[in-house]
Design an enzyme around this catalytic site. Structure first.
Site, PDB file in Angstrom:
ATOM      1  CG  ASP A  36      -5.812  -2.508   3.979  1.00 38.44           C
ATOM      2  OD1 ASP A  36      -4.920  -1.738   3.586  1.00 38.44           O
ATOM      3  OD2 ASP A  36      -5.825  -3.737   3.695  1.00 38.44           O
ATOM      4  CB  VAL A  63     -11.251  -0.525  -3.177  1.00 35.66           C
ATOM      5  CG1 VAL A  63     -10.771   0.125  -1.889  1.00 35.66           C
ATOM      6  CG2 VAL A  63     -10.117  -1.272  -3.886  1.00 35.66           C
ATOM      7  CG  ASN A  89      -2.531   4.336  -1.369  1.00 34.62           C
ATOM      8  OD1 ASN A  89      -1.541   4.700  -2.003  1.00 34.62           O
ATOM      9  ND2 ASN A  89      -2.462   3.399  -0.424  1.00 34.62           N
ATOM     10  CE1 TYR A 155       0.574  -1.844  -9.727  1.00 35.67           C
ATOM     11  CE2 TYR A 155       2.082  -0.719 -11.221  1.00 35.67           C
ATOM     12  CZ  TYR A 155       1.479  -0.826  -9.977  1.00 35.67           C
ATOM     13  OH  TYR A 155       1.785   0.084  -8.978  1.00 35.67           O
ATOM     14  CE  LYS A 159      -1.403   1.364  -9.569  1.00 39.20           C
ATOM     15  NZ  LYS A 159      -2.103   1.971  -8.423  1.00 39.20           N
TER      16      LYS A 159
HETATM   17  N1  LIG Z   1       5.570   0.480  -3.723  1.00 38.56           N
HETATM   18  C1  LIG Z   1       5.827   0.941  -4.926  1.00 38.56           C
HETATM   19  O1  LIG Z   1       6.981   0.853  -5.413  1.00 38.56           O
HETATM   20  C2  LIG Z   1       4.752   1.611  -5.738  1.00 38.56           C
HETATM   21  C3  LIG Z   1       5.119   2.281  -6.898  1.00 38.56           C
HETATM   22  C4  LIG Z   1       4.141   2.913  -7.660  1.00 38.56           C
HETATM   23  C5  LIG Z   1       2.816   2.873  -7.258  1.00 38.56           C
HETATM   24  N2  LIG Z   1       2.486   2.192  -6.132  1.00 38.56           N
HETATM   25  C6  LIG Z   1       1.073   2.173  -5.764  1.00 38.56           C
HETATM   26  O2  LIG Z   1       0.927   2.672  -4.456  1.00 38.56           O
HETATM   27  C7  LIG Z   1      -0.264   2.138  -3.871  1.00 38.56           C
HETATM   28  C8  LIG Z   1       0.046   1.612  -2.485  1.00 38.56           C
HETATM   29  O3  LIG Z   1       0.949   0.553  -2.611  1.00 38.56           O
HETATM   30  P1  LIG Z   1       2.032   0.183  -1.492  1.00 38.56           P
HETATM   31  O4  LIG Z   1       3.335   0.147  -2.167  1.00 38.56           O
HETATM   32  O5  LIG Z   1       1.850   1.020  -0.287  1.00 38.56           O
HETATM   33  O6  LIG Z   1       1.608  -1.338  -1.250  1.00 38.56           O
HETATM   34  P2  LIG Z   1       1.286  -2.146   0.082  1.00 38.56           P
HETATM   35  O7  LIG Z   1       1.088  -3.543  -0.369  1.00 38.56           O
HETATM   36  O8  LIG Z   1       2.295  -1.852   1.144  1.00 38.56           O
HETATM   37  O9  LIG Z   1      -0.116  -1.543   0.553  1.00 38.56           O
HETATM   38  C9  LIG Z   1      -1.280  -1.719  -0.222  1.00 38.56           C
HETATM   39  C10 LIG Z   1      -2.464  -1.851   0.722  1.00 38.56           C
HETATM   40  O10 LIG Z   1      -3.641  -1.980  -0.083  1.00 38.56           O
HETATM   41  C11 LIG Z   1      -4.473  -2.968   0.515  1.00 38.56           C
HETATM   42  N3  LIG Z   1      -5.376  -3.540  -0.475  1.00 38.56           N
HETATM   43  C12 LIG Z   1      -5.065  -4.397  -1.488  1.00 38.56           C
HETATM   44  N4  LIG Z   1      -6.167  -4.760  -2.146  1.00 38.56           N
HETATM   45  C13 LIG Z   1      -7.202  -4.108  -1.556  1.00 38.56           C
HETATM   46  C14 LIG Z   1      -8.604  -4.075  -1.790  1.00 38.56           C
HETATM   47  N5  LIG Z   1      -9.160  -4.811  -2.763  1.00 38.56           N
HETATM   48  N6  LIG Z   1      -9.371  -3.274  -1.000  1.00 38.56           N
HETATM   49  C15 LIG Z   1      -8.819  -2.544  -0.012  1.00 38.56           C
HETATM   50  N7  LIG Z   1      -7.502  -2.566   0.270  1.00 38.56           N
HETATM   51  C16 LIG Z   1      -6.708  -3.324  -0.497  1.00 38.56           C
HETATM   52  C17 LIG Z   1      -3.497  -3.994   1.055  1.00 38.56           C
HETATM   53  O11 LIG Z   1      -4.081  -4.818   2.032  1.00 38.56           O
HETATM   54  C18 LIG Z   1      -2.389  -3.106   1.605  1.00 38.56           C
HETATM   55  O12 LIG Z   1      -2.614  -2.767   2.952  1.00 38.56           O
HETATM   56  C19 LIG Z   1      -0.765   1.068  -4.854  1.00 38.56           C
HETATM   57  O13 LIG Z   1      -1.816   1.604  -5.636  1.00 38.56           O
HETATM   58  C20 LIG Z   1       0.446   0.793  -5.727  1.00 38.56           C
HETATM   59  O14 LIG Z   1       0.094   0.325  -6.998  1.00 38.56           O
HETATM   60  C21 LIG Z   1       3.413   1.580  -5.359  1.00 38.56           C
END
Ligand SMILES: NC(=O)c1ccc[n+]([C@@H]2O[C@H](COP(=O)([O-])OP(=O)(O)OC[C@H]3O[C@@H](n4cnc5c(N)ncnc54)[C@H](O)[C@@H]3O)[C@@H](O)[C@H]2O)c1
Length: 254
Positions: A36, A63, A89, A155, A159
């Site tokens: 992270d 990342v 992720n 976004y 995606k």
């Molecule tokens: N929560 C939702 O409703 C949802 C829906 C569809 C897809 N997603 C996708 O799921 C994935 C996880 O999201 P989440 O909901 O758990 O969000 P979250 O914000 O709880 O967790 C995301 C994590 O990614 C880390 N992060 C962000 N930028 C980064 C970088 N440049 N390098 C390394 N780490 C980084 C953040 O610090 C955080 O810990 C994402 O790709 C998001 O687009 C989420």
């Protein structure tokens, strides 16, 4: 213990879906590299898991930076000797901004984390997998990777790009023992928010009524997304390659 003797690397591990993936892989016997960009949250997670005896190590990395990607993959091979599963992720939202109002700064920020990041990691992990005789990639796309009405333009494009990246890798490397699949979560109970700043008012006003009218009322728990990811990475999915799996309670079916 379906991942015993295997090593998994999970990005975006300190929160939400990523944290649930880490916990799921550990429970199923894998050694895990948790990655992270937020150091404090990552250390809290990793130290807590290590105190319980888990085979997990943390790596602070962005990342979107190629050098950081090199060091996160090196952490897997130097700490645990190999890499079997890569979960791209980490992701960020985009304020629901429609195309004409997307600043170049917003576009670059979202694309660099959500699409460039998974590409960089795949690009460097594939040679490791080829040398080992195989490997598994599971990317976290989104409902916004399947339709145009679930987020803003940056976004949504990022995606959709993850979907293309997934299929292209499955196509080019499937015969050499690498499977690459993606999950498309609908709404998930995490802290992802809407990008930190104030959302684009008109974009939000266009997206939210559509989402509320079309999406199922129950949103997913992070563990439900992690379970689908673990399935795709497992031997149970041994002939599933290039699949784009909605995990959305039926939203995409509507
Ligand atoms: N929560 C939702 O409703 C949802 C829906 C569809 C897809 N997603 C996708 O799921 C994935 C996880 O999201 P989440 O909901 O758990 O969000 P979250 O914000 O709880 O967790 C995301 C994590 O990614 C880390 N992060 C962000 N930028 C980064 C970088 N440049 N390098 C390394 N780490 C980084 C953040 O610090 C955080 O810990 C994402 O790709 C998001 O687009 C989420």
């Amino acid at each position: 213990m379906r991942f015993e003797q295997q090593v998994a690397l999970v990005t975006g591990a300190a929160s939400g879906i990523g944290r649930a993936i880490v916990q799921r892989f550990l429970a199923d016997g894998a050694a895990v590299v948790a990655v992270d960009v937020v150091e404090a949250a990552l250390h809290t997670l990793v130290e807590g898991l290590q105190a319980d005896g888990a085979k997990v190590t943390g790596c602070v990395a962005n990342v979107a930076l190629d050098a950081d990607v090199t060091s996160m993959l090196a952490t897997a091979t130097s700490t645990f000797g190999r890499l079997d599963i890569l979960c791209n992720n980490a992701g960020i939202m985009d304020l629901m901004t429609p195309a004409a109002d997307v600043s170049l700064e917003l576009w670059e920020r979202v694309m660099s984390v959500n699409l460039y990041g998974p590409f960089l990691a795949c690009r460097q992990a594939i040679p490791i997998f080829l040398e080992q005789g195989g490997g598994n990639i599971v990317n976290t796309s989104s409902e916004a990777g399947l339709r145009g009405g679930a987020a803003g333009t940056a976004y949504t494009v990022s995606k959709h790009g993850v979907v293309g990246l997934t299929r292209s890798i499955a196509f080019h490397y499937g015969e050499r023992g690498i499977r690459c699949n993606a999950v498309c979560p609908g709404g998930v109970a995490t802290a992802i928010g809407i990008g930190g700043a104030a959302p684009h008012e008109a974009g939000l006003a266009r997206v939210m009524p559509f989402v509320q009218a079309s999406a199922p009322s129950r949103i997913s728990q992070p563990e439900e997304i992690a379970a689908a990811i673990a399935f795709l990475a497992s031997k149970d999915a041994s002939n599933i390659n290039g699949a784009i799996l909605p995990v959305d309670g039926g939203w995409f079916a509507a």
